[in-house]
Design a protein around this motif. Structure first.
Motif, PDB file in Angstrom:
ATOM      1  N   CYS A  99       0.840  -1.192   0.000  1.00 26.20           N
ATOM      2  CA  CYS A  99       0.000   0.000   0.000  1.00 26.20           C
ATOM      3  C   CYS A  99       0.879   1.247   0.000  1.00 26.20           C
ATOM      4  CB  CYS A  99      -0.910   0.034   1.224  1.00 26.20           C
ATOM      5  SG  CYS A  99      -2.132  -1.292   1.279  1.00 26.20           S
ATOM      6  N   MET A 101       0.756   5.867  -0.076  1.00 26.86           N
ATOM      7  CA  MET A 101      -0.060   7.021   0.285  1.00 26.86           C
ATOM      8  C   MET A 101       0.593   8.303  -0.207  1.00 26.86           C
ATOM      9  SD  MET A 101      -1.167   8.417   4.088  1.00 26.86           S
ATOM     10  CE  MET A 101       0.436   9.149   4.422  1.00 26.86           C
ATOM     11  N   SER A 103       0.186  12.628   0.385  1.00 23.39           N
ATOM     12  CA  SER A 103      -0.445  13.714   1.117  1.00 23.39           C
ATOM     13  C   SER A 103      -0.517  14.895   0.164  1.00 23.39           C
ATOM     14  CB  SER A 103       0.370  14.077   2.358  1.00 23.39           C
ATOM     15  OG  SER A 103      -0.180  15.205   2.998  1.00 23.39           O
ATOM     16  N   THR A 185      -9.521   8.066   1.819  1.00 20.94           N
ATOM     17  CA  THR A 185      -8.888   9.368   1.983  1.00 20.94           C
ATOM     18  C   THR A 185      -9.216   9.903   3.367  1.00 20.94           C
ATOM     19  OG1 THR A 185      -9.105   9.873  -0.388  1.00 20.94           O
ATOM     20  CG2 THR A 185      -8.703  11.732   1.092  1.00 20.94           C
ATOM     21  N   LEU A 199      -4.947  12.848   2.790  1.00 22.08           N
ATOM     22  CA  LEU A 199      -4.091  11.662   2.835  1.00 22.08           C
ATOM     23  C   LEU A 199      -4.782  10.564   2.038  1.00 22.08           C
ATOM     24  CD1 LEU A 199      -3.146  11.689   6.632  1.00 22.08           C
ATOM     25  CD2 LEU A 199      -2.144  12.988   4.737  1.00 22.08           C
ATOM     26  N   MET A 201      -4.834   7.003   0.294  1.00 21.91           N
ATOM     27  CA  MET A 201      -4.202   5.685   0.398  1.00 21.91           C
ATOM     28  C   MET A 201      -4.703   4.745  -0.685  1.00 21.91           C
ATOM     29  SD  MET A 201      -4.417   5.478   4.538  1.00 21.91           S
ATOM     30  CE  MET A 201      -5.488   6.910   4.681  1.00 21.91           C
TER      31      MET A 201
END
Length: 268
Positions: A99, A101, A103, A185, A199, A201
C-alpha cells in the motif's frame, strides 16, 4: 488538450549533480554559524514550530524530512482526461498487501481538491510512475498548475502506455509503475483551509518493471534507475550510491526480519 504552449521552452530545469535552483536558506540573518550574536548567542538552532521563530527567510522543516520519494501519479477524470502530477509527500505504508499514500495539499484555486485527488476518489484508480533523473524536466513540467481539461502527460511530451488492470495510463518512459486501487482518503486539518491535507491511500495491485533495470541476480538496479527525490527549497537529489547493512539479529528473529525488510517472494 487544445493547449498550444511549448512547455519545454517555457520551463527550463538545470540540475548540477543533486541540486537545482538552490535558494539561500539563511535569509536576512546570513549564516547562522557566523551570526550567533544576532540569534541571542545560541550555539545551535532551536525554534518552536508554533511560533516559527527561527529567524530564517525559509521554514527549514521540509529541508529536514529528506530525501522524500516522489509519487508521480497518473489518473483519469470521469470524462477521460489524463492527469499527471508529482507529489513529494509520498510513502509506502505496508508490503502485505503493498500500500502507498500521498499527502496532497489544497489547490491554490479556492482551496479545492487537486485534480489528482478528485480523480482518484471519483474513479477509484491511479498509477504510480517512477520519477527518475532522466525524466526530471518532464516531472517539473507536470507539476504546473493547469486546468482539469489539460493533459499534463501530453504537454510534458510523454507517451501514454496502457495499464493492465486499471484505466489510467502509465508513463511509458518511466522504468517502474504501480497500478493502484483507491482505499480511502483522510483529511488532516491545517491551521487554515489552504493548509488542509488529503491523505490518499491506495493498494498496489500490479507492478511493472522494465527488464533493463533488473540485475542478473534478480534485484532492482537502483543506480541505473537513479530515482528522483525531493529535498527542501527548490532542491532535488537522485540516488547515486548504495550500501548494504544487514540487521545483527540471529536465528528465527533474523528470518522474520528478512521477510519484512528484504521482501521475500511469497505468493498468497
Amino acid at each position: 488538450m487544445g493547449v498550444e504552449i511549448n512547455y519545454h521552452n517555457f520551463f527550463s530545469l538545470t540540475l548540477s549533480k543533486a541540486v537545482i535552483l538552490h535558494a539561500c536558506p539563511y535569509g536576512r540573518y546570513g549564516s547562522p554559524w557566523t551570526n550567533k550574536k544576532q540569534r541571542g548567542g545560541r550555539e545551535n538552532m532551536f525554534y518552536e514550530t508554533e511560533k516559527n521563530n527561527h529567524g530564517l527567510d525559509f521554514n527549514p522543516f521540509k529541508s529536514l524530512v529528506i530525501p522524500r520519494p516522489i509519487g508521480w501519479l497518473s489518473t483519469l477524470s470521469p470524462e477521460g482526461v489524463v492527469n499527471l502530477a508529482p507529489y513529494s509527500q509520498f510513502i509506502m505504508l505496508n508490503f502485505d498487501p503493498p500500500c502507498v499514500m500521498i499527502s496532497s495539499g489544497a489547490h491554490p484555486d479556492n482551496n479545492r481538491l487537486k485534480d489528482t485527488v478528485r480523480n482518484i476518489e471519483q474513479t477509484g484508480e491511479f498509477v504510480f510512475n517512477m520519477a527518475t533523473y532522466d525524466l526530471r524536466e518532464a516531472v517539473n513540467i507536470s507539476s504546473t498548475f493547469v486546468g482539469p481539461e489539460v493533459d499534463e502527460m501530453e504537454i510534458a511530451g510523454l507517451t501514454a502506455a496502457p495499464s493492465k488492470l486499471v484505466k489510467p495510463p502509465r508513463v511509458a518512459e518511466s522504468p517502474v509503475h504501480f497500478e493502484c486501487k483507491w482505499l480511502n482518503t483522510m483529511t488532516l486539518p491545517g491551521y487554515k483551509p489552504e493548509t488542509n491535507a488529503s491523505l490518499v491511500m491506495g493498494q498496489v495491485i500490479a507492478i511493472h518493471i522494465d527488464d533493463d533495470y533488473l540485475t542478473p541476480e534478480g534485484r532492482v538496479d537502483v543506480l541505473k534507475i537513479r530515482p528522483l527525490a525531493r529535498l527542501g527549497y527548490y532542491d532535488y537529489t537522485s540516488v547515486e550510491s548504495v550500501f548494504e547493512m544487514a540487521p545483527l539479529d540471529k536465528g528465527e528473529m533474523a528470518a522474520r526480519r528478512r521477510k519484512g525488510l528484504v521482501g521475500e517472494a511469497i505468493a498468497r
